[in-house]
Design an enzyme around this catalytic site. Structure first.
Site, PDB file in Angstrom:
ATOM      1  N   HIS A 256       0.816  -1.213   0.000  1.00  0.00           N
ATOM      2  CA  HIS A 256       0.000   0.000   0.000  1.00  0.00           C
ATOM      3  C   HIS A 256       0.851   1.266   0.000  1.00  0.00           C
ATOM      4  O   HIS A 256       0.344   2.357  -0.260  1.00  0.00           O
ATOM      5  CB  HIS A 256      -0.977  -0.002   1.178  1.00  0.00           C
ATOM      6  CG  HIS A 256      -0.354   0.209   2.521  1.00  0.00           C
ATOM      7  ND1 HIS A 256      -0.006  -0.830   3.364  1.00  0.00           N
ATOM      8  CD2 HIS A 256      -0.016   1.352   3.190  1.00  0.00           C
ATOM      9  CE1 HIS A 256       0.495  -0.345   4.486  1.00  0.00           C
ATOM     10  NE2 HIS A 256       0.507   0.982   4.401  1.00  0.00           N
ATOM     11  N   ASP A 289       0.287  -7.719   1.340  1.00  0.00           N
ATOM     12  CA  ASP A 289       0.694  -6.332   1.585  1.00  0.00           C
ATOM     13  C   ASP A 289       2.215  -6.211   1.640  1.00  0.00           C
ATOM     14  O   ASP A 289       2.788  -5.534   2.494  1.00  0.00           O
ATOM     15  CB  ASP A 289       0.080  -5.775   2.866  1.00  0.00           C
ATOM     16  CG  ASP A 289       0.156  -4.236   2.928  1.00  0.00           C
ATOM     17  OD1 ASP A 289       0.370  -3.606   1.865  1.00  0.00           O
ATOM     18  OD2 ASP A 289       0.023  -3.687   4.038  1.00  0.00           O
ATOM     19  N   SER A 371       4.588   2.602   7.810  1.00  0.00           N
ATOM     20  CA  SER A 371       4.285   1.433   6.992  1.00  0.00           C
ATOM     21  C   SER A 371       5.458   1.054   6.097  1.00  0.00           C
ATOM     22  O   SER A 371       6.057   1.905   5.433  1.00  0.00           O
ATOM     23  CB  SER A 371       3.060   1.703   6.109  1.00  0.00           C
ATOM     24  OG  SER A 371       1.909   1.844   6.901  1.00  0.00           O
TER      25      SER A 371
END
Length: 527
Positions: A256, A289, A371
């Protein structure tokens, strides 16, 4: 809070306690204490508070100077008593010569000042008692147990405000003792020669050395291998984190983080030293992910972060997270592993791009921008990729702009490594499967095998589940002994393995519990 006493000097106590105007008859006169006192016209009567402060027009006298000895931090040392050998300590010397001496020293009293008689001149307060003689030492001076001349205890303070003064003085005395020691040490230097009285502090070490294994040591070693990633494309963009995976310039991060630049967008990676490099997406796995990008002109001397075995992580182990929360690059936070095998489904909320993981849970502060960054153990080895947080604002899991509440989730590095190696090799992800469709409802008694509205069969013919004897309507309750409460939890557990692995499933059929072994199949790509 009242501040009326703050910053106000405490009035000095009188050098001698106030005495009555006349001493009792028959009381012997006291011995003189230091130089004789010259009374001043402005002195108050004995019944008034005595404050020794010279008037602006009055020259400072010996008595005024002596009074300052009772000011905070200026304890005066009383003059020692002189006892002639032929005179008993109780015999007071004649007052007239002392007064004459004081007059000669300080000059005549001002003409405008009437000099009232002092009670002290009449022999008040009475002298100390005769020193007792112990052990036959005679009566010629202080015996054992008696205060030495010149070191009599000071009279007790009369006012409550003196308690404040005592506290201040205690602090000043402590400093004075240190200064005295320093002066003595300086005086003894260089074979007793006197020189500078300044004692220099030891020079600070030129270089601070930190023990291996400390957070500072791990951070200093790891930061040069962590990058801040900026992705722009399709009208979207964002900032995340990644870390050096190998010496060829591959960077491991979240899908992402780079998804907006995956199809012709702009992608850059900036190291902790400020050097920025253009990058491109090598491959990405939406379900995991996980993504791999590569620096277009990778510099030489890249140092990959070491990878730990995430299966060996225990609850309570220390963790260190590095990333760019809210764009603040090179941020280091710490915590512990607060849980393992936490089923997490995260995504954009649409359901079309959800990812599933059996995550490591940590209380290290993780925020949007972290992230893709590494979650390290106390040695500095990567145990996971920071991917999602529990948000108090949204009540769900994902990458919203809510801040950390101490619940962060990382993809175990064992799983991420398997995916990264596949992406570098083929550019496409490979997912292990059981060949069955399960309900995605959460909070049930397990993962129910059932078809969906899209036409997918409940059990794929000749697939792994069919070969293991599973049927539509079966409810899978355990995966290799790990309890399963929903479809997302089952998927997260399956994806921690590789195609071809043999696993054990526990399921219920018509209320009866059974166990079977399944050899995992595979699915390539995101379809």
């Amino acid at each position: 809070m009242s501040t009326e006493n703050e910053g106000n000097a405490v009035p000095a106590d009188p050098s001698v306690p106030p005495v009555p105007d006349a001493a009792p008859e028959g009381t012997p006169a006291s011995a003189p204490r230091g130089a004789a006192h010259e009374p001043k016209a402005h002195e108050p009567a004995a019944h008034e508070p005595v404050t020794r402060k010279p008037a602006a027009h009055e020259p400072a006298t010996h008595e005024t100077a002596a009074s300052t000895g009772d000011q905070p931090g200026h304890y005066g040392e009383p003059a020692p008593r002189q006892y002639p050998s032929s005179q008993s300590p109780t015999s007071a010397p004649a007052q007239a010569p002392a007064s004459a001496s004081a007059s000669a020293q300080h000059g005549p009293a001002p003409e405008h000042a009437a000099v009232p008689p002092r009670a002290a001149d009449a022999g008040w307060p009475p002298p100390p008692p005769e020193f007792p003689s112990y052990g036959g030492a005679g009566s010629g001076g202080p015996a054992w147990g008696a205060p030495e001349p010149g070191h009599e205890p000071r009279p007790p303070r009369k006012r409550q405000s003196a308690l404040i003064t005592g506290v201040l003085v205690a602090a000043l005395i402590a400093g004075g003792v240190g200064g005295g020691i320093g002066y003595w040490a300086a005086e003894r230097n260089d074979d007793g020669s006197t020189g500078s009285t300044t004692v220099s502090a030891a020079d600070a070490p030129k270089e601070v050395k930190r023990d291996a294994g400390t957070v500072a040591s791990v951070a200093a070693k790891s930061l040069p291998s962590v990058v801040t990633i900026e992705a722009q494309g399709n009208g979207e963009g964002g900032t995340g984190t990644g870390f050096v995976y190998d010496k060829e310039g591959h960077i491991l991060t979240n899908n992402h983080v780079v998804a907006s630049a995956a199809n012709g967008g702009d992608l850059t990676a900036t190291f902790s030293n400020g050097k920025k490099y253009d990058a491109e997406v090598v491959g990405r796995a939406q379900g995991y992910d996980v993504a791999v990008v590569k620096l277009k002109e990778a510099p030489s001397g890249l140092t990959p972060l070491p990878l730990a075995n995430s299966e060996q992580v225990a609850v309570g182990d220390s963790t260190i997270a590095i990333g760019a929360p809210f764009g603040l690059s090179n941020t280091v936070t710490t915590g512990i592993i607060s849980a393992k095998n936490r089923p997490v489904a995260s995504g954009d909320g649409s359901g079309s791009s959800n990812s599933y993981m059996s995550a490591l849970q940590t209380d290290a502060s993780i925020n949007p921008g972290n992230s893709g960054g590494p979650l390290l153990d106390s040695r500095g080895a990567v145990i996971g990729i920071n991917s999602a947080i529990q948000s108090a604002g949204s009540g769900g899991l994902g990458q919203s702009q809510a801040g950390s509440i101490g619940l962060g989730f990382a993809i175990p590095i064992n799983q991420a490594k398997n995916v990264a190696d596949q992406l570098i090799k083929t550019g496409k992800p490979v997912y292990p499967v059981i060949g069955a469709t399960v309900s995605m409802a959460e909070g049930g008694e397990g993962a129910a095998i059932s078809g969906n509205d899209g036409g997918s069969p409940a059990v794929v013919a000749n697939g792994p589940a069919a070969k293991a004897g599973l049927k539509a309507g079966d409810i899978i309750t355990k995966f290799n002994g790990t309890p399963i409460d929903s479809g997302p939890t089952l998927i997260g557990q399956i994806w921690t393995h590789r195609p071809g692995d043999k696993v054990t499933l526990t399921y219920k059929r018509d209320g009866k519990e059974s166990t079977t072994e399944v050899i995992l199949g595979e699915r390539e790509g995101e379809s």
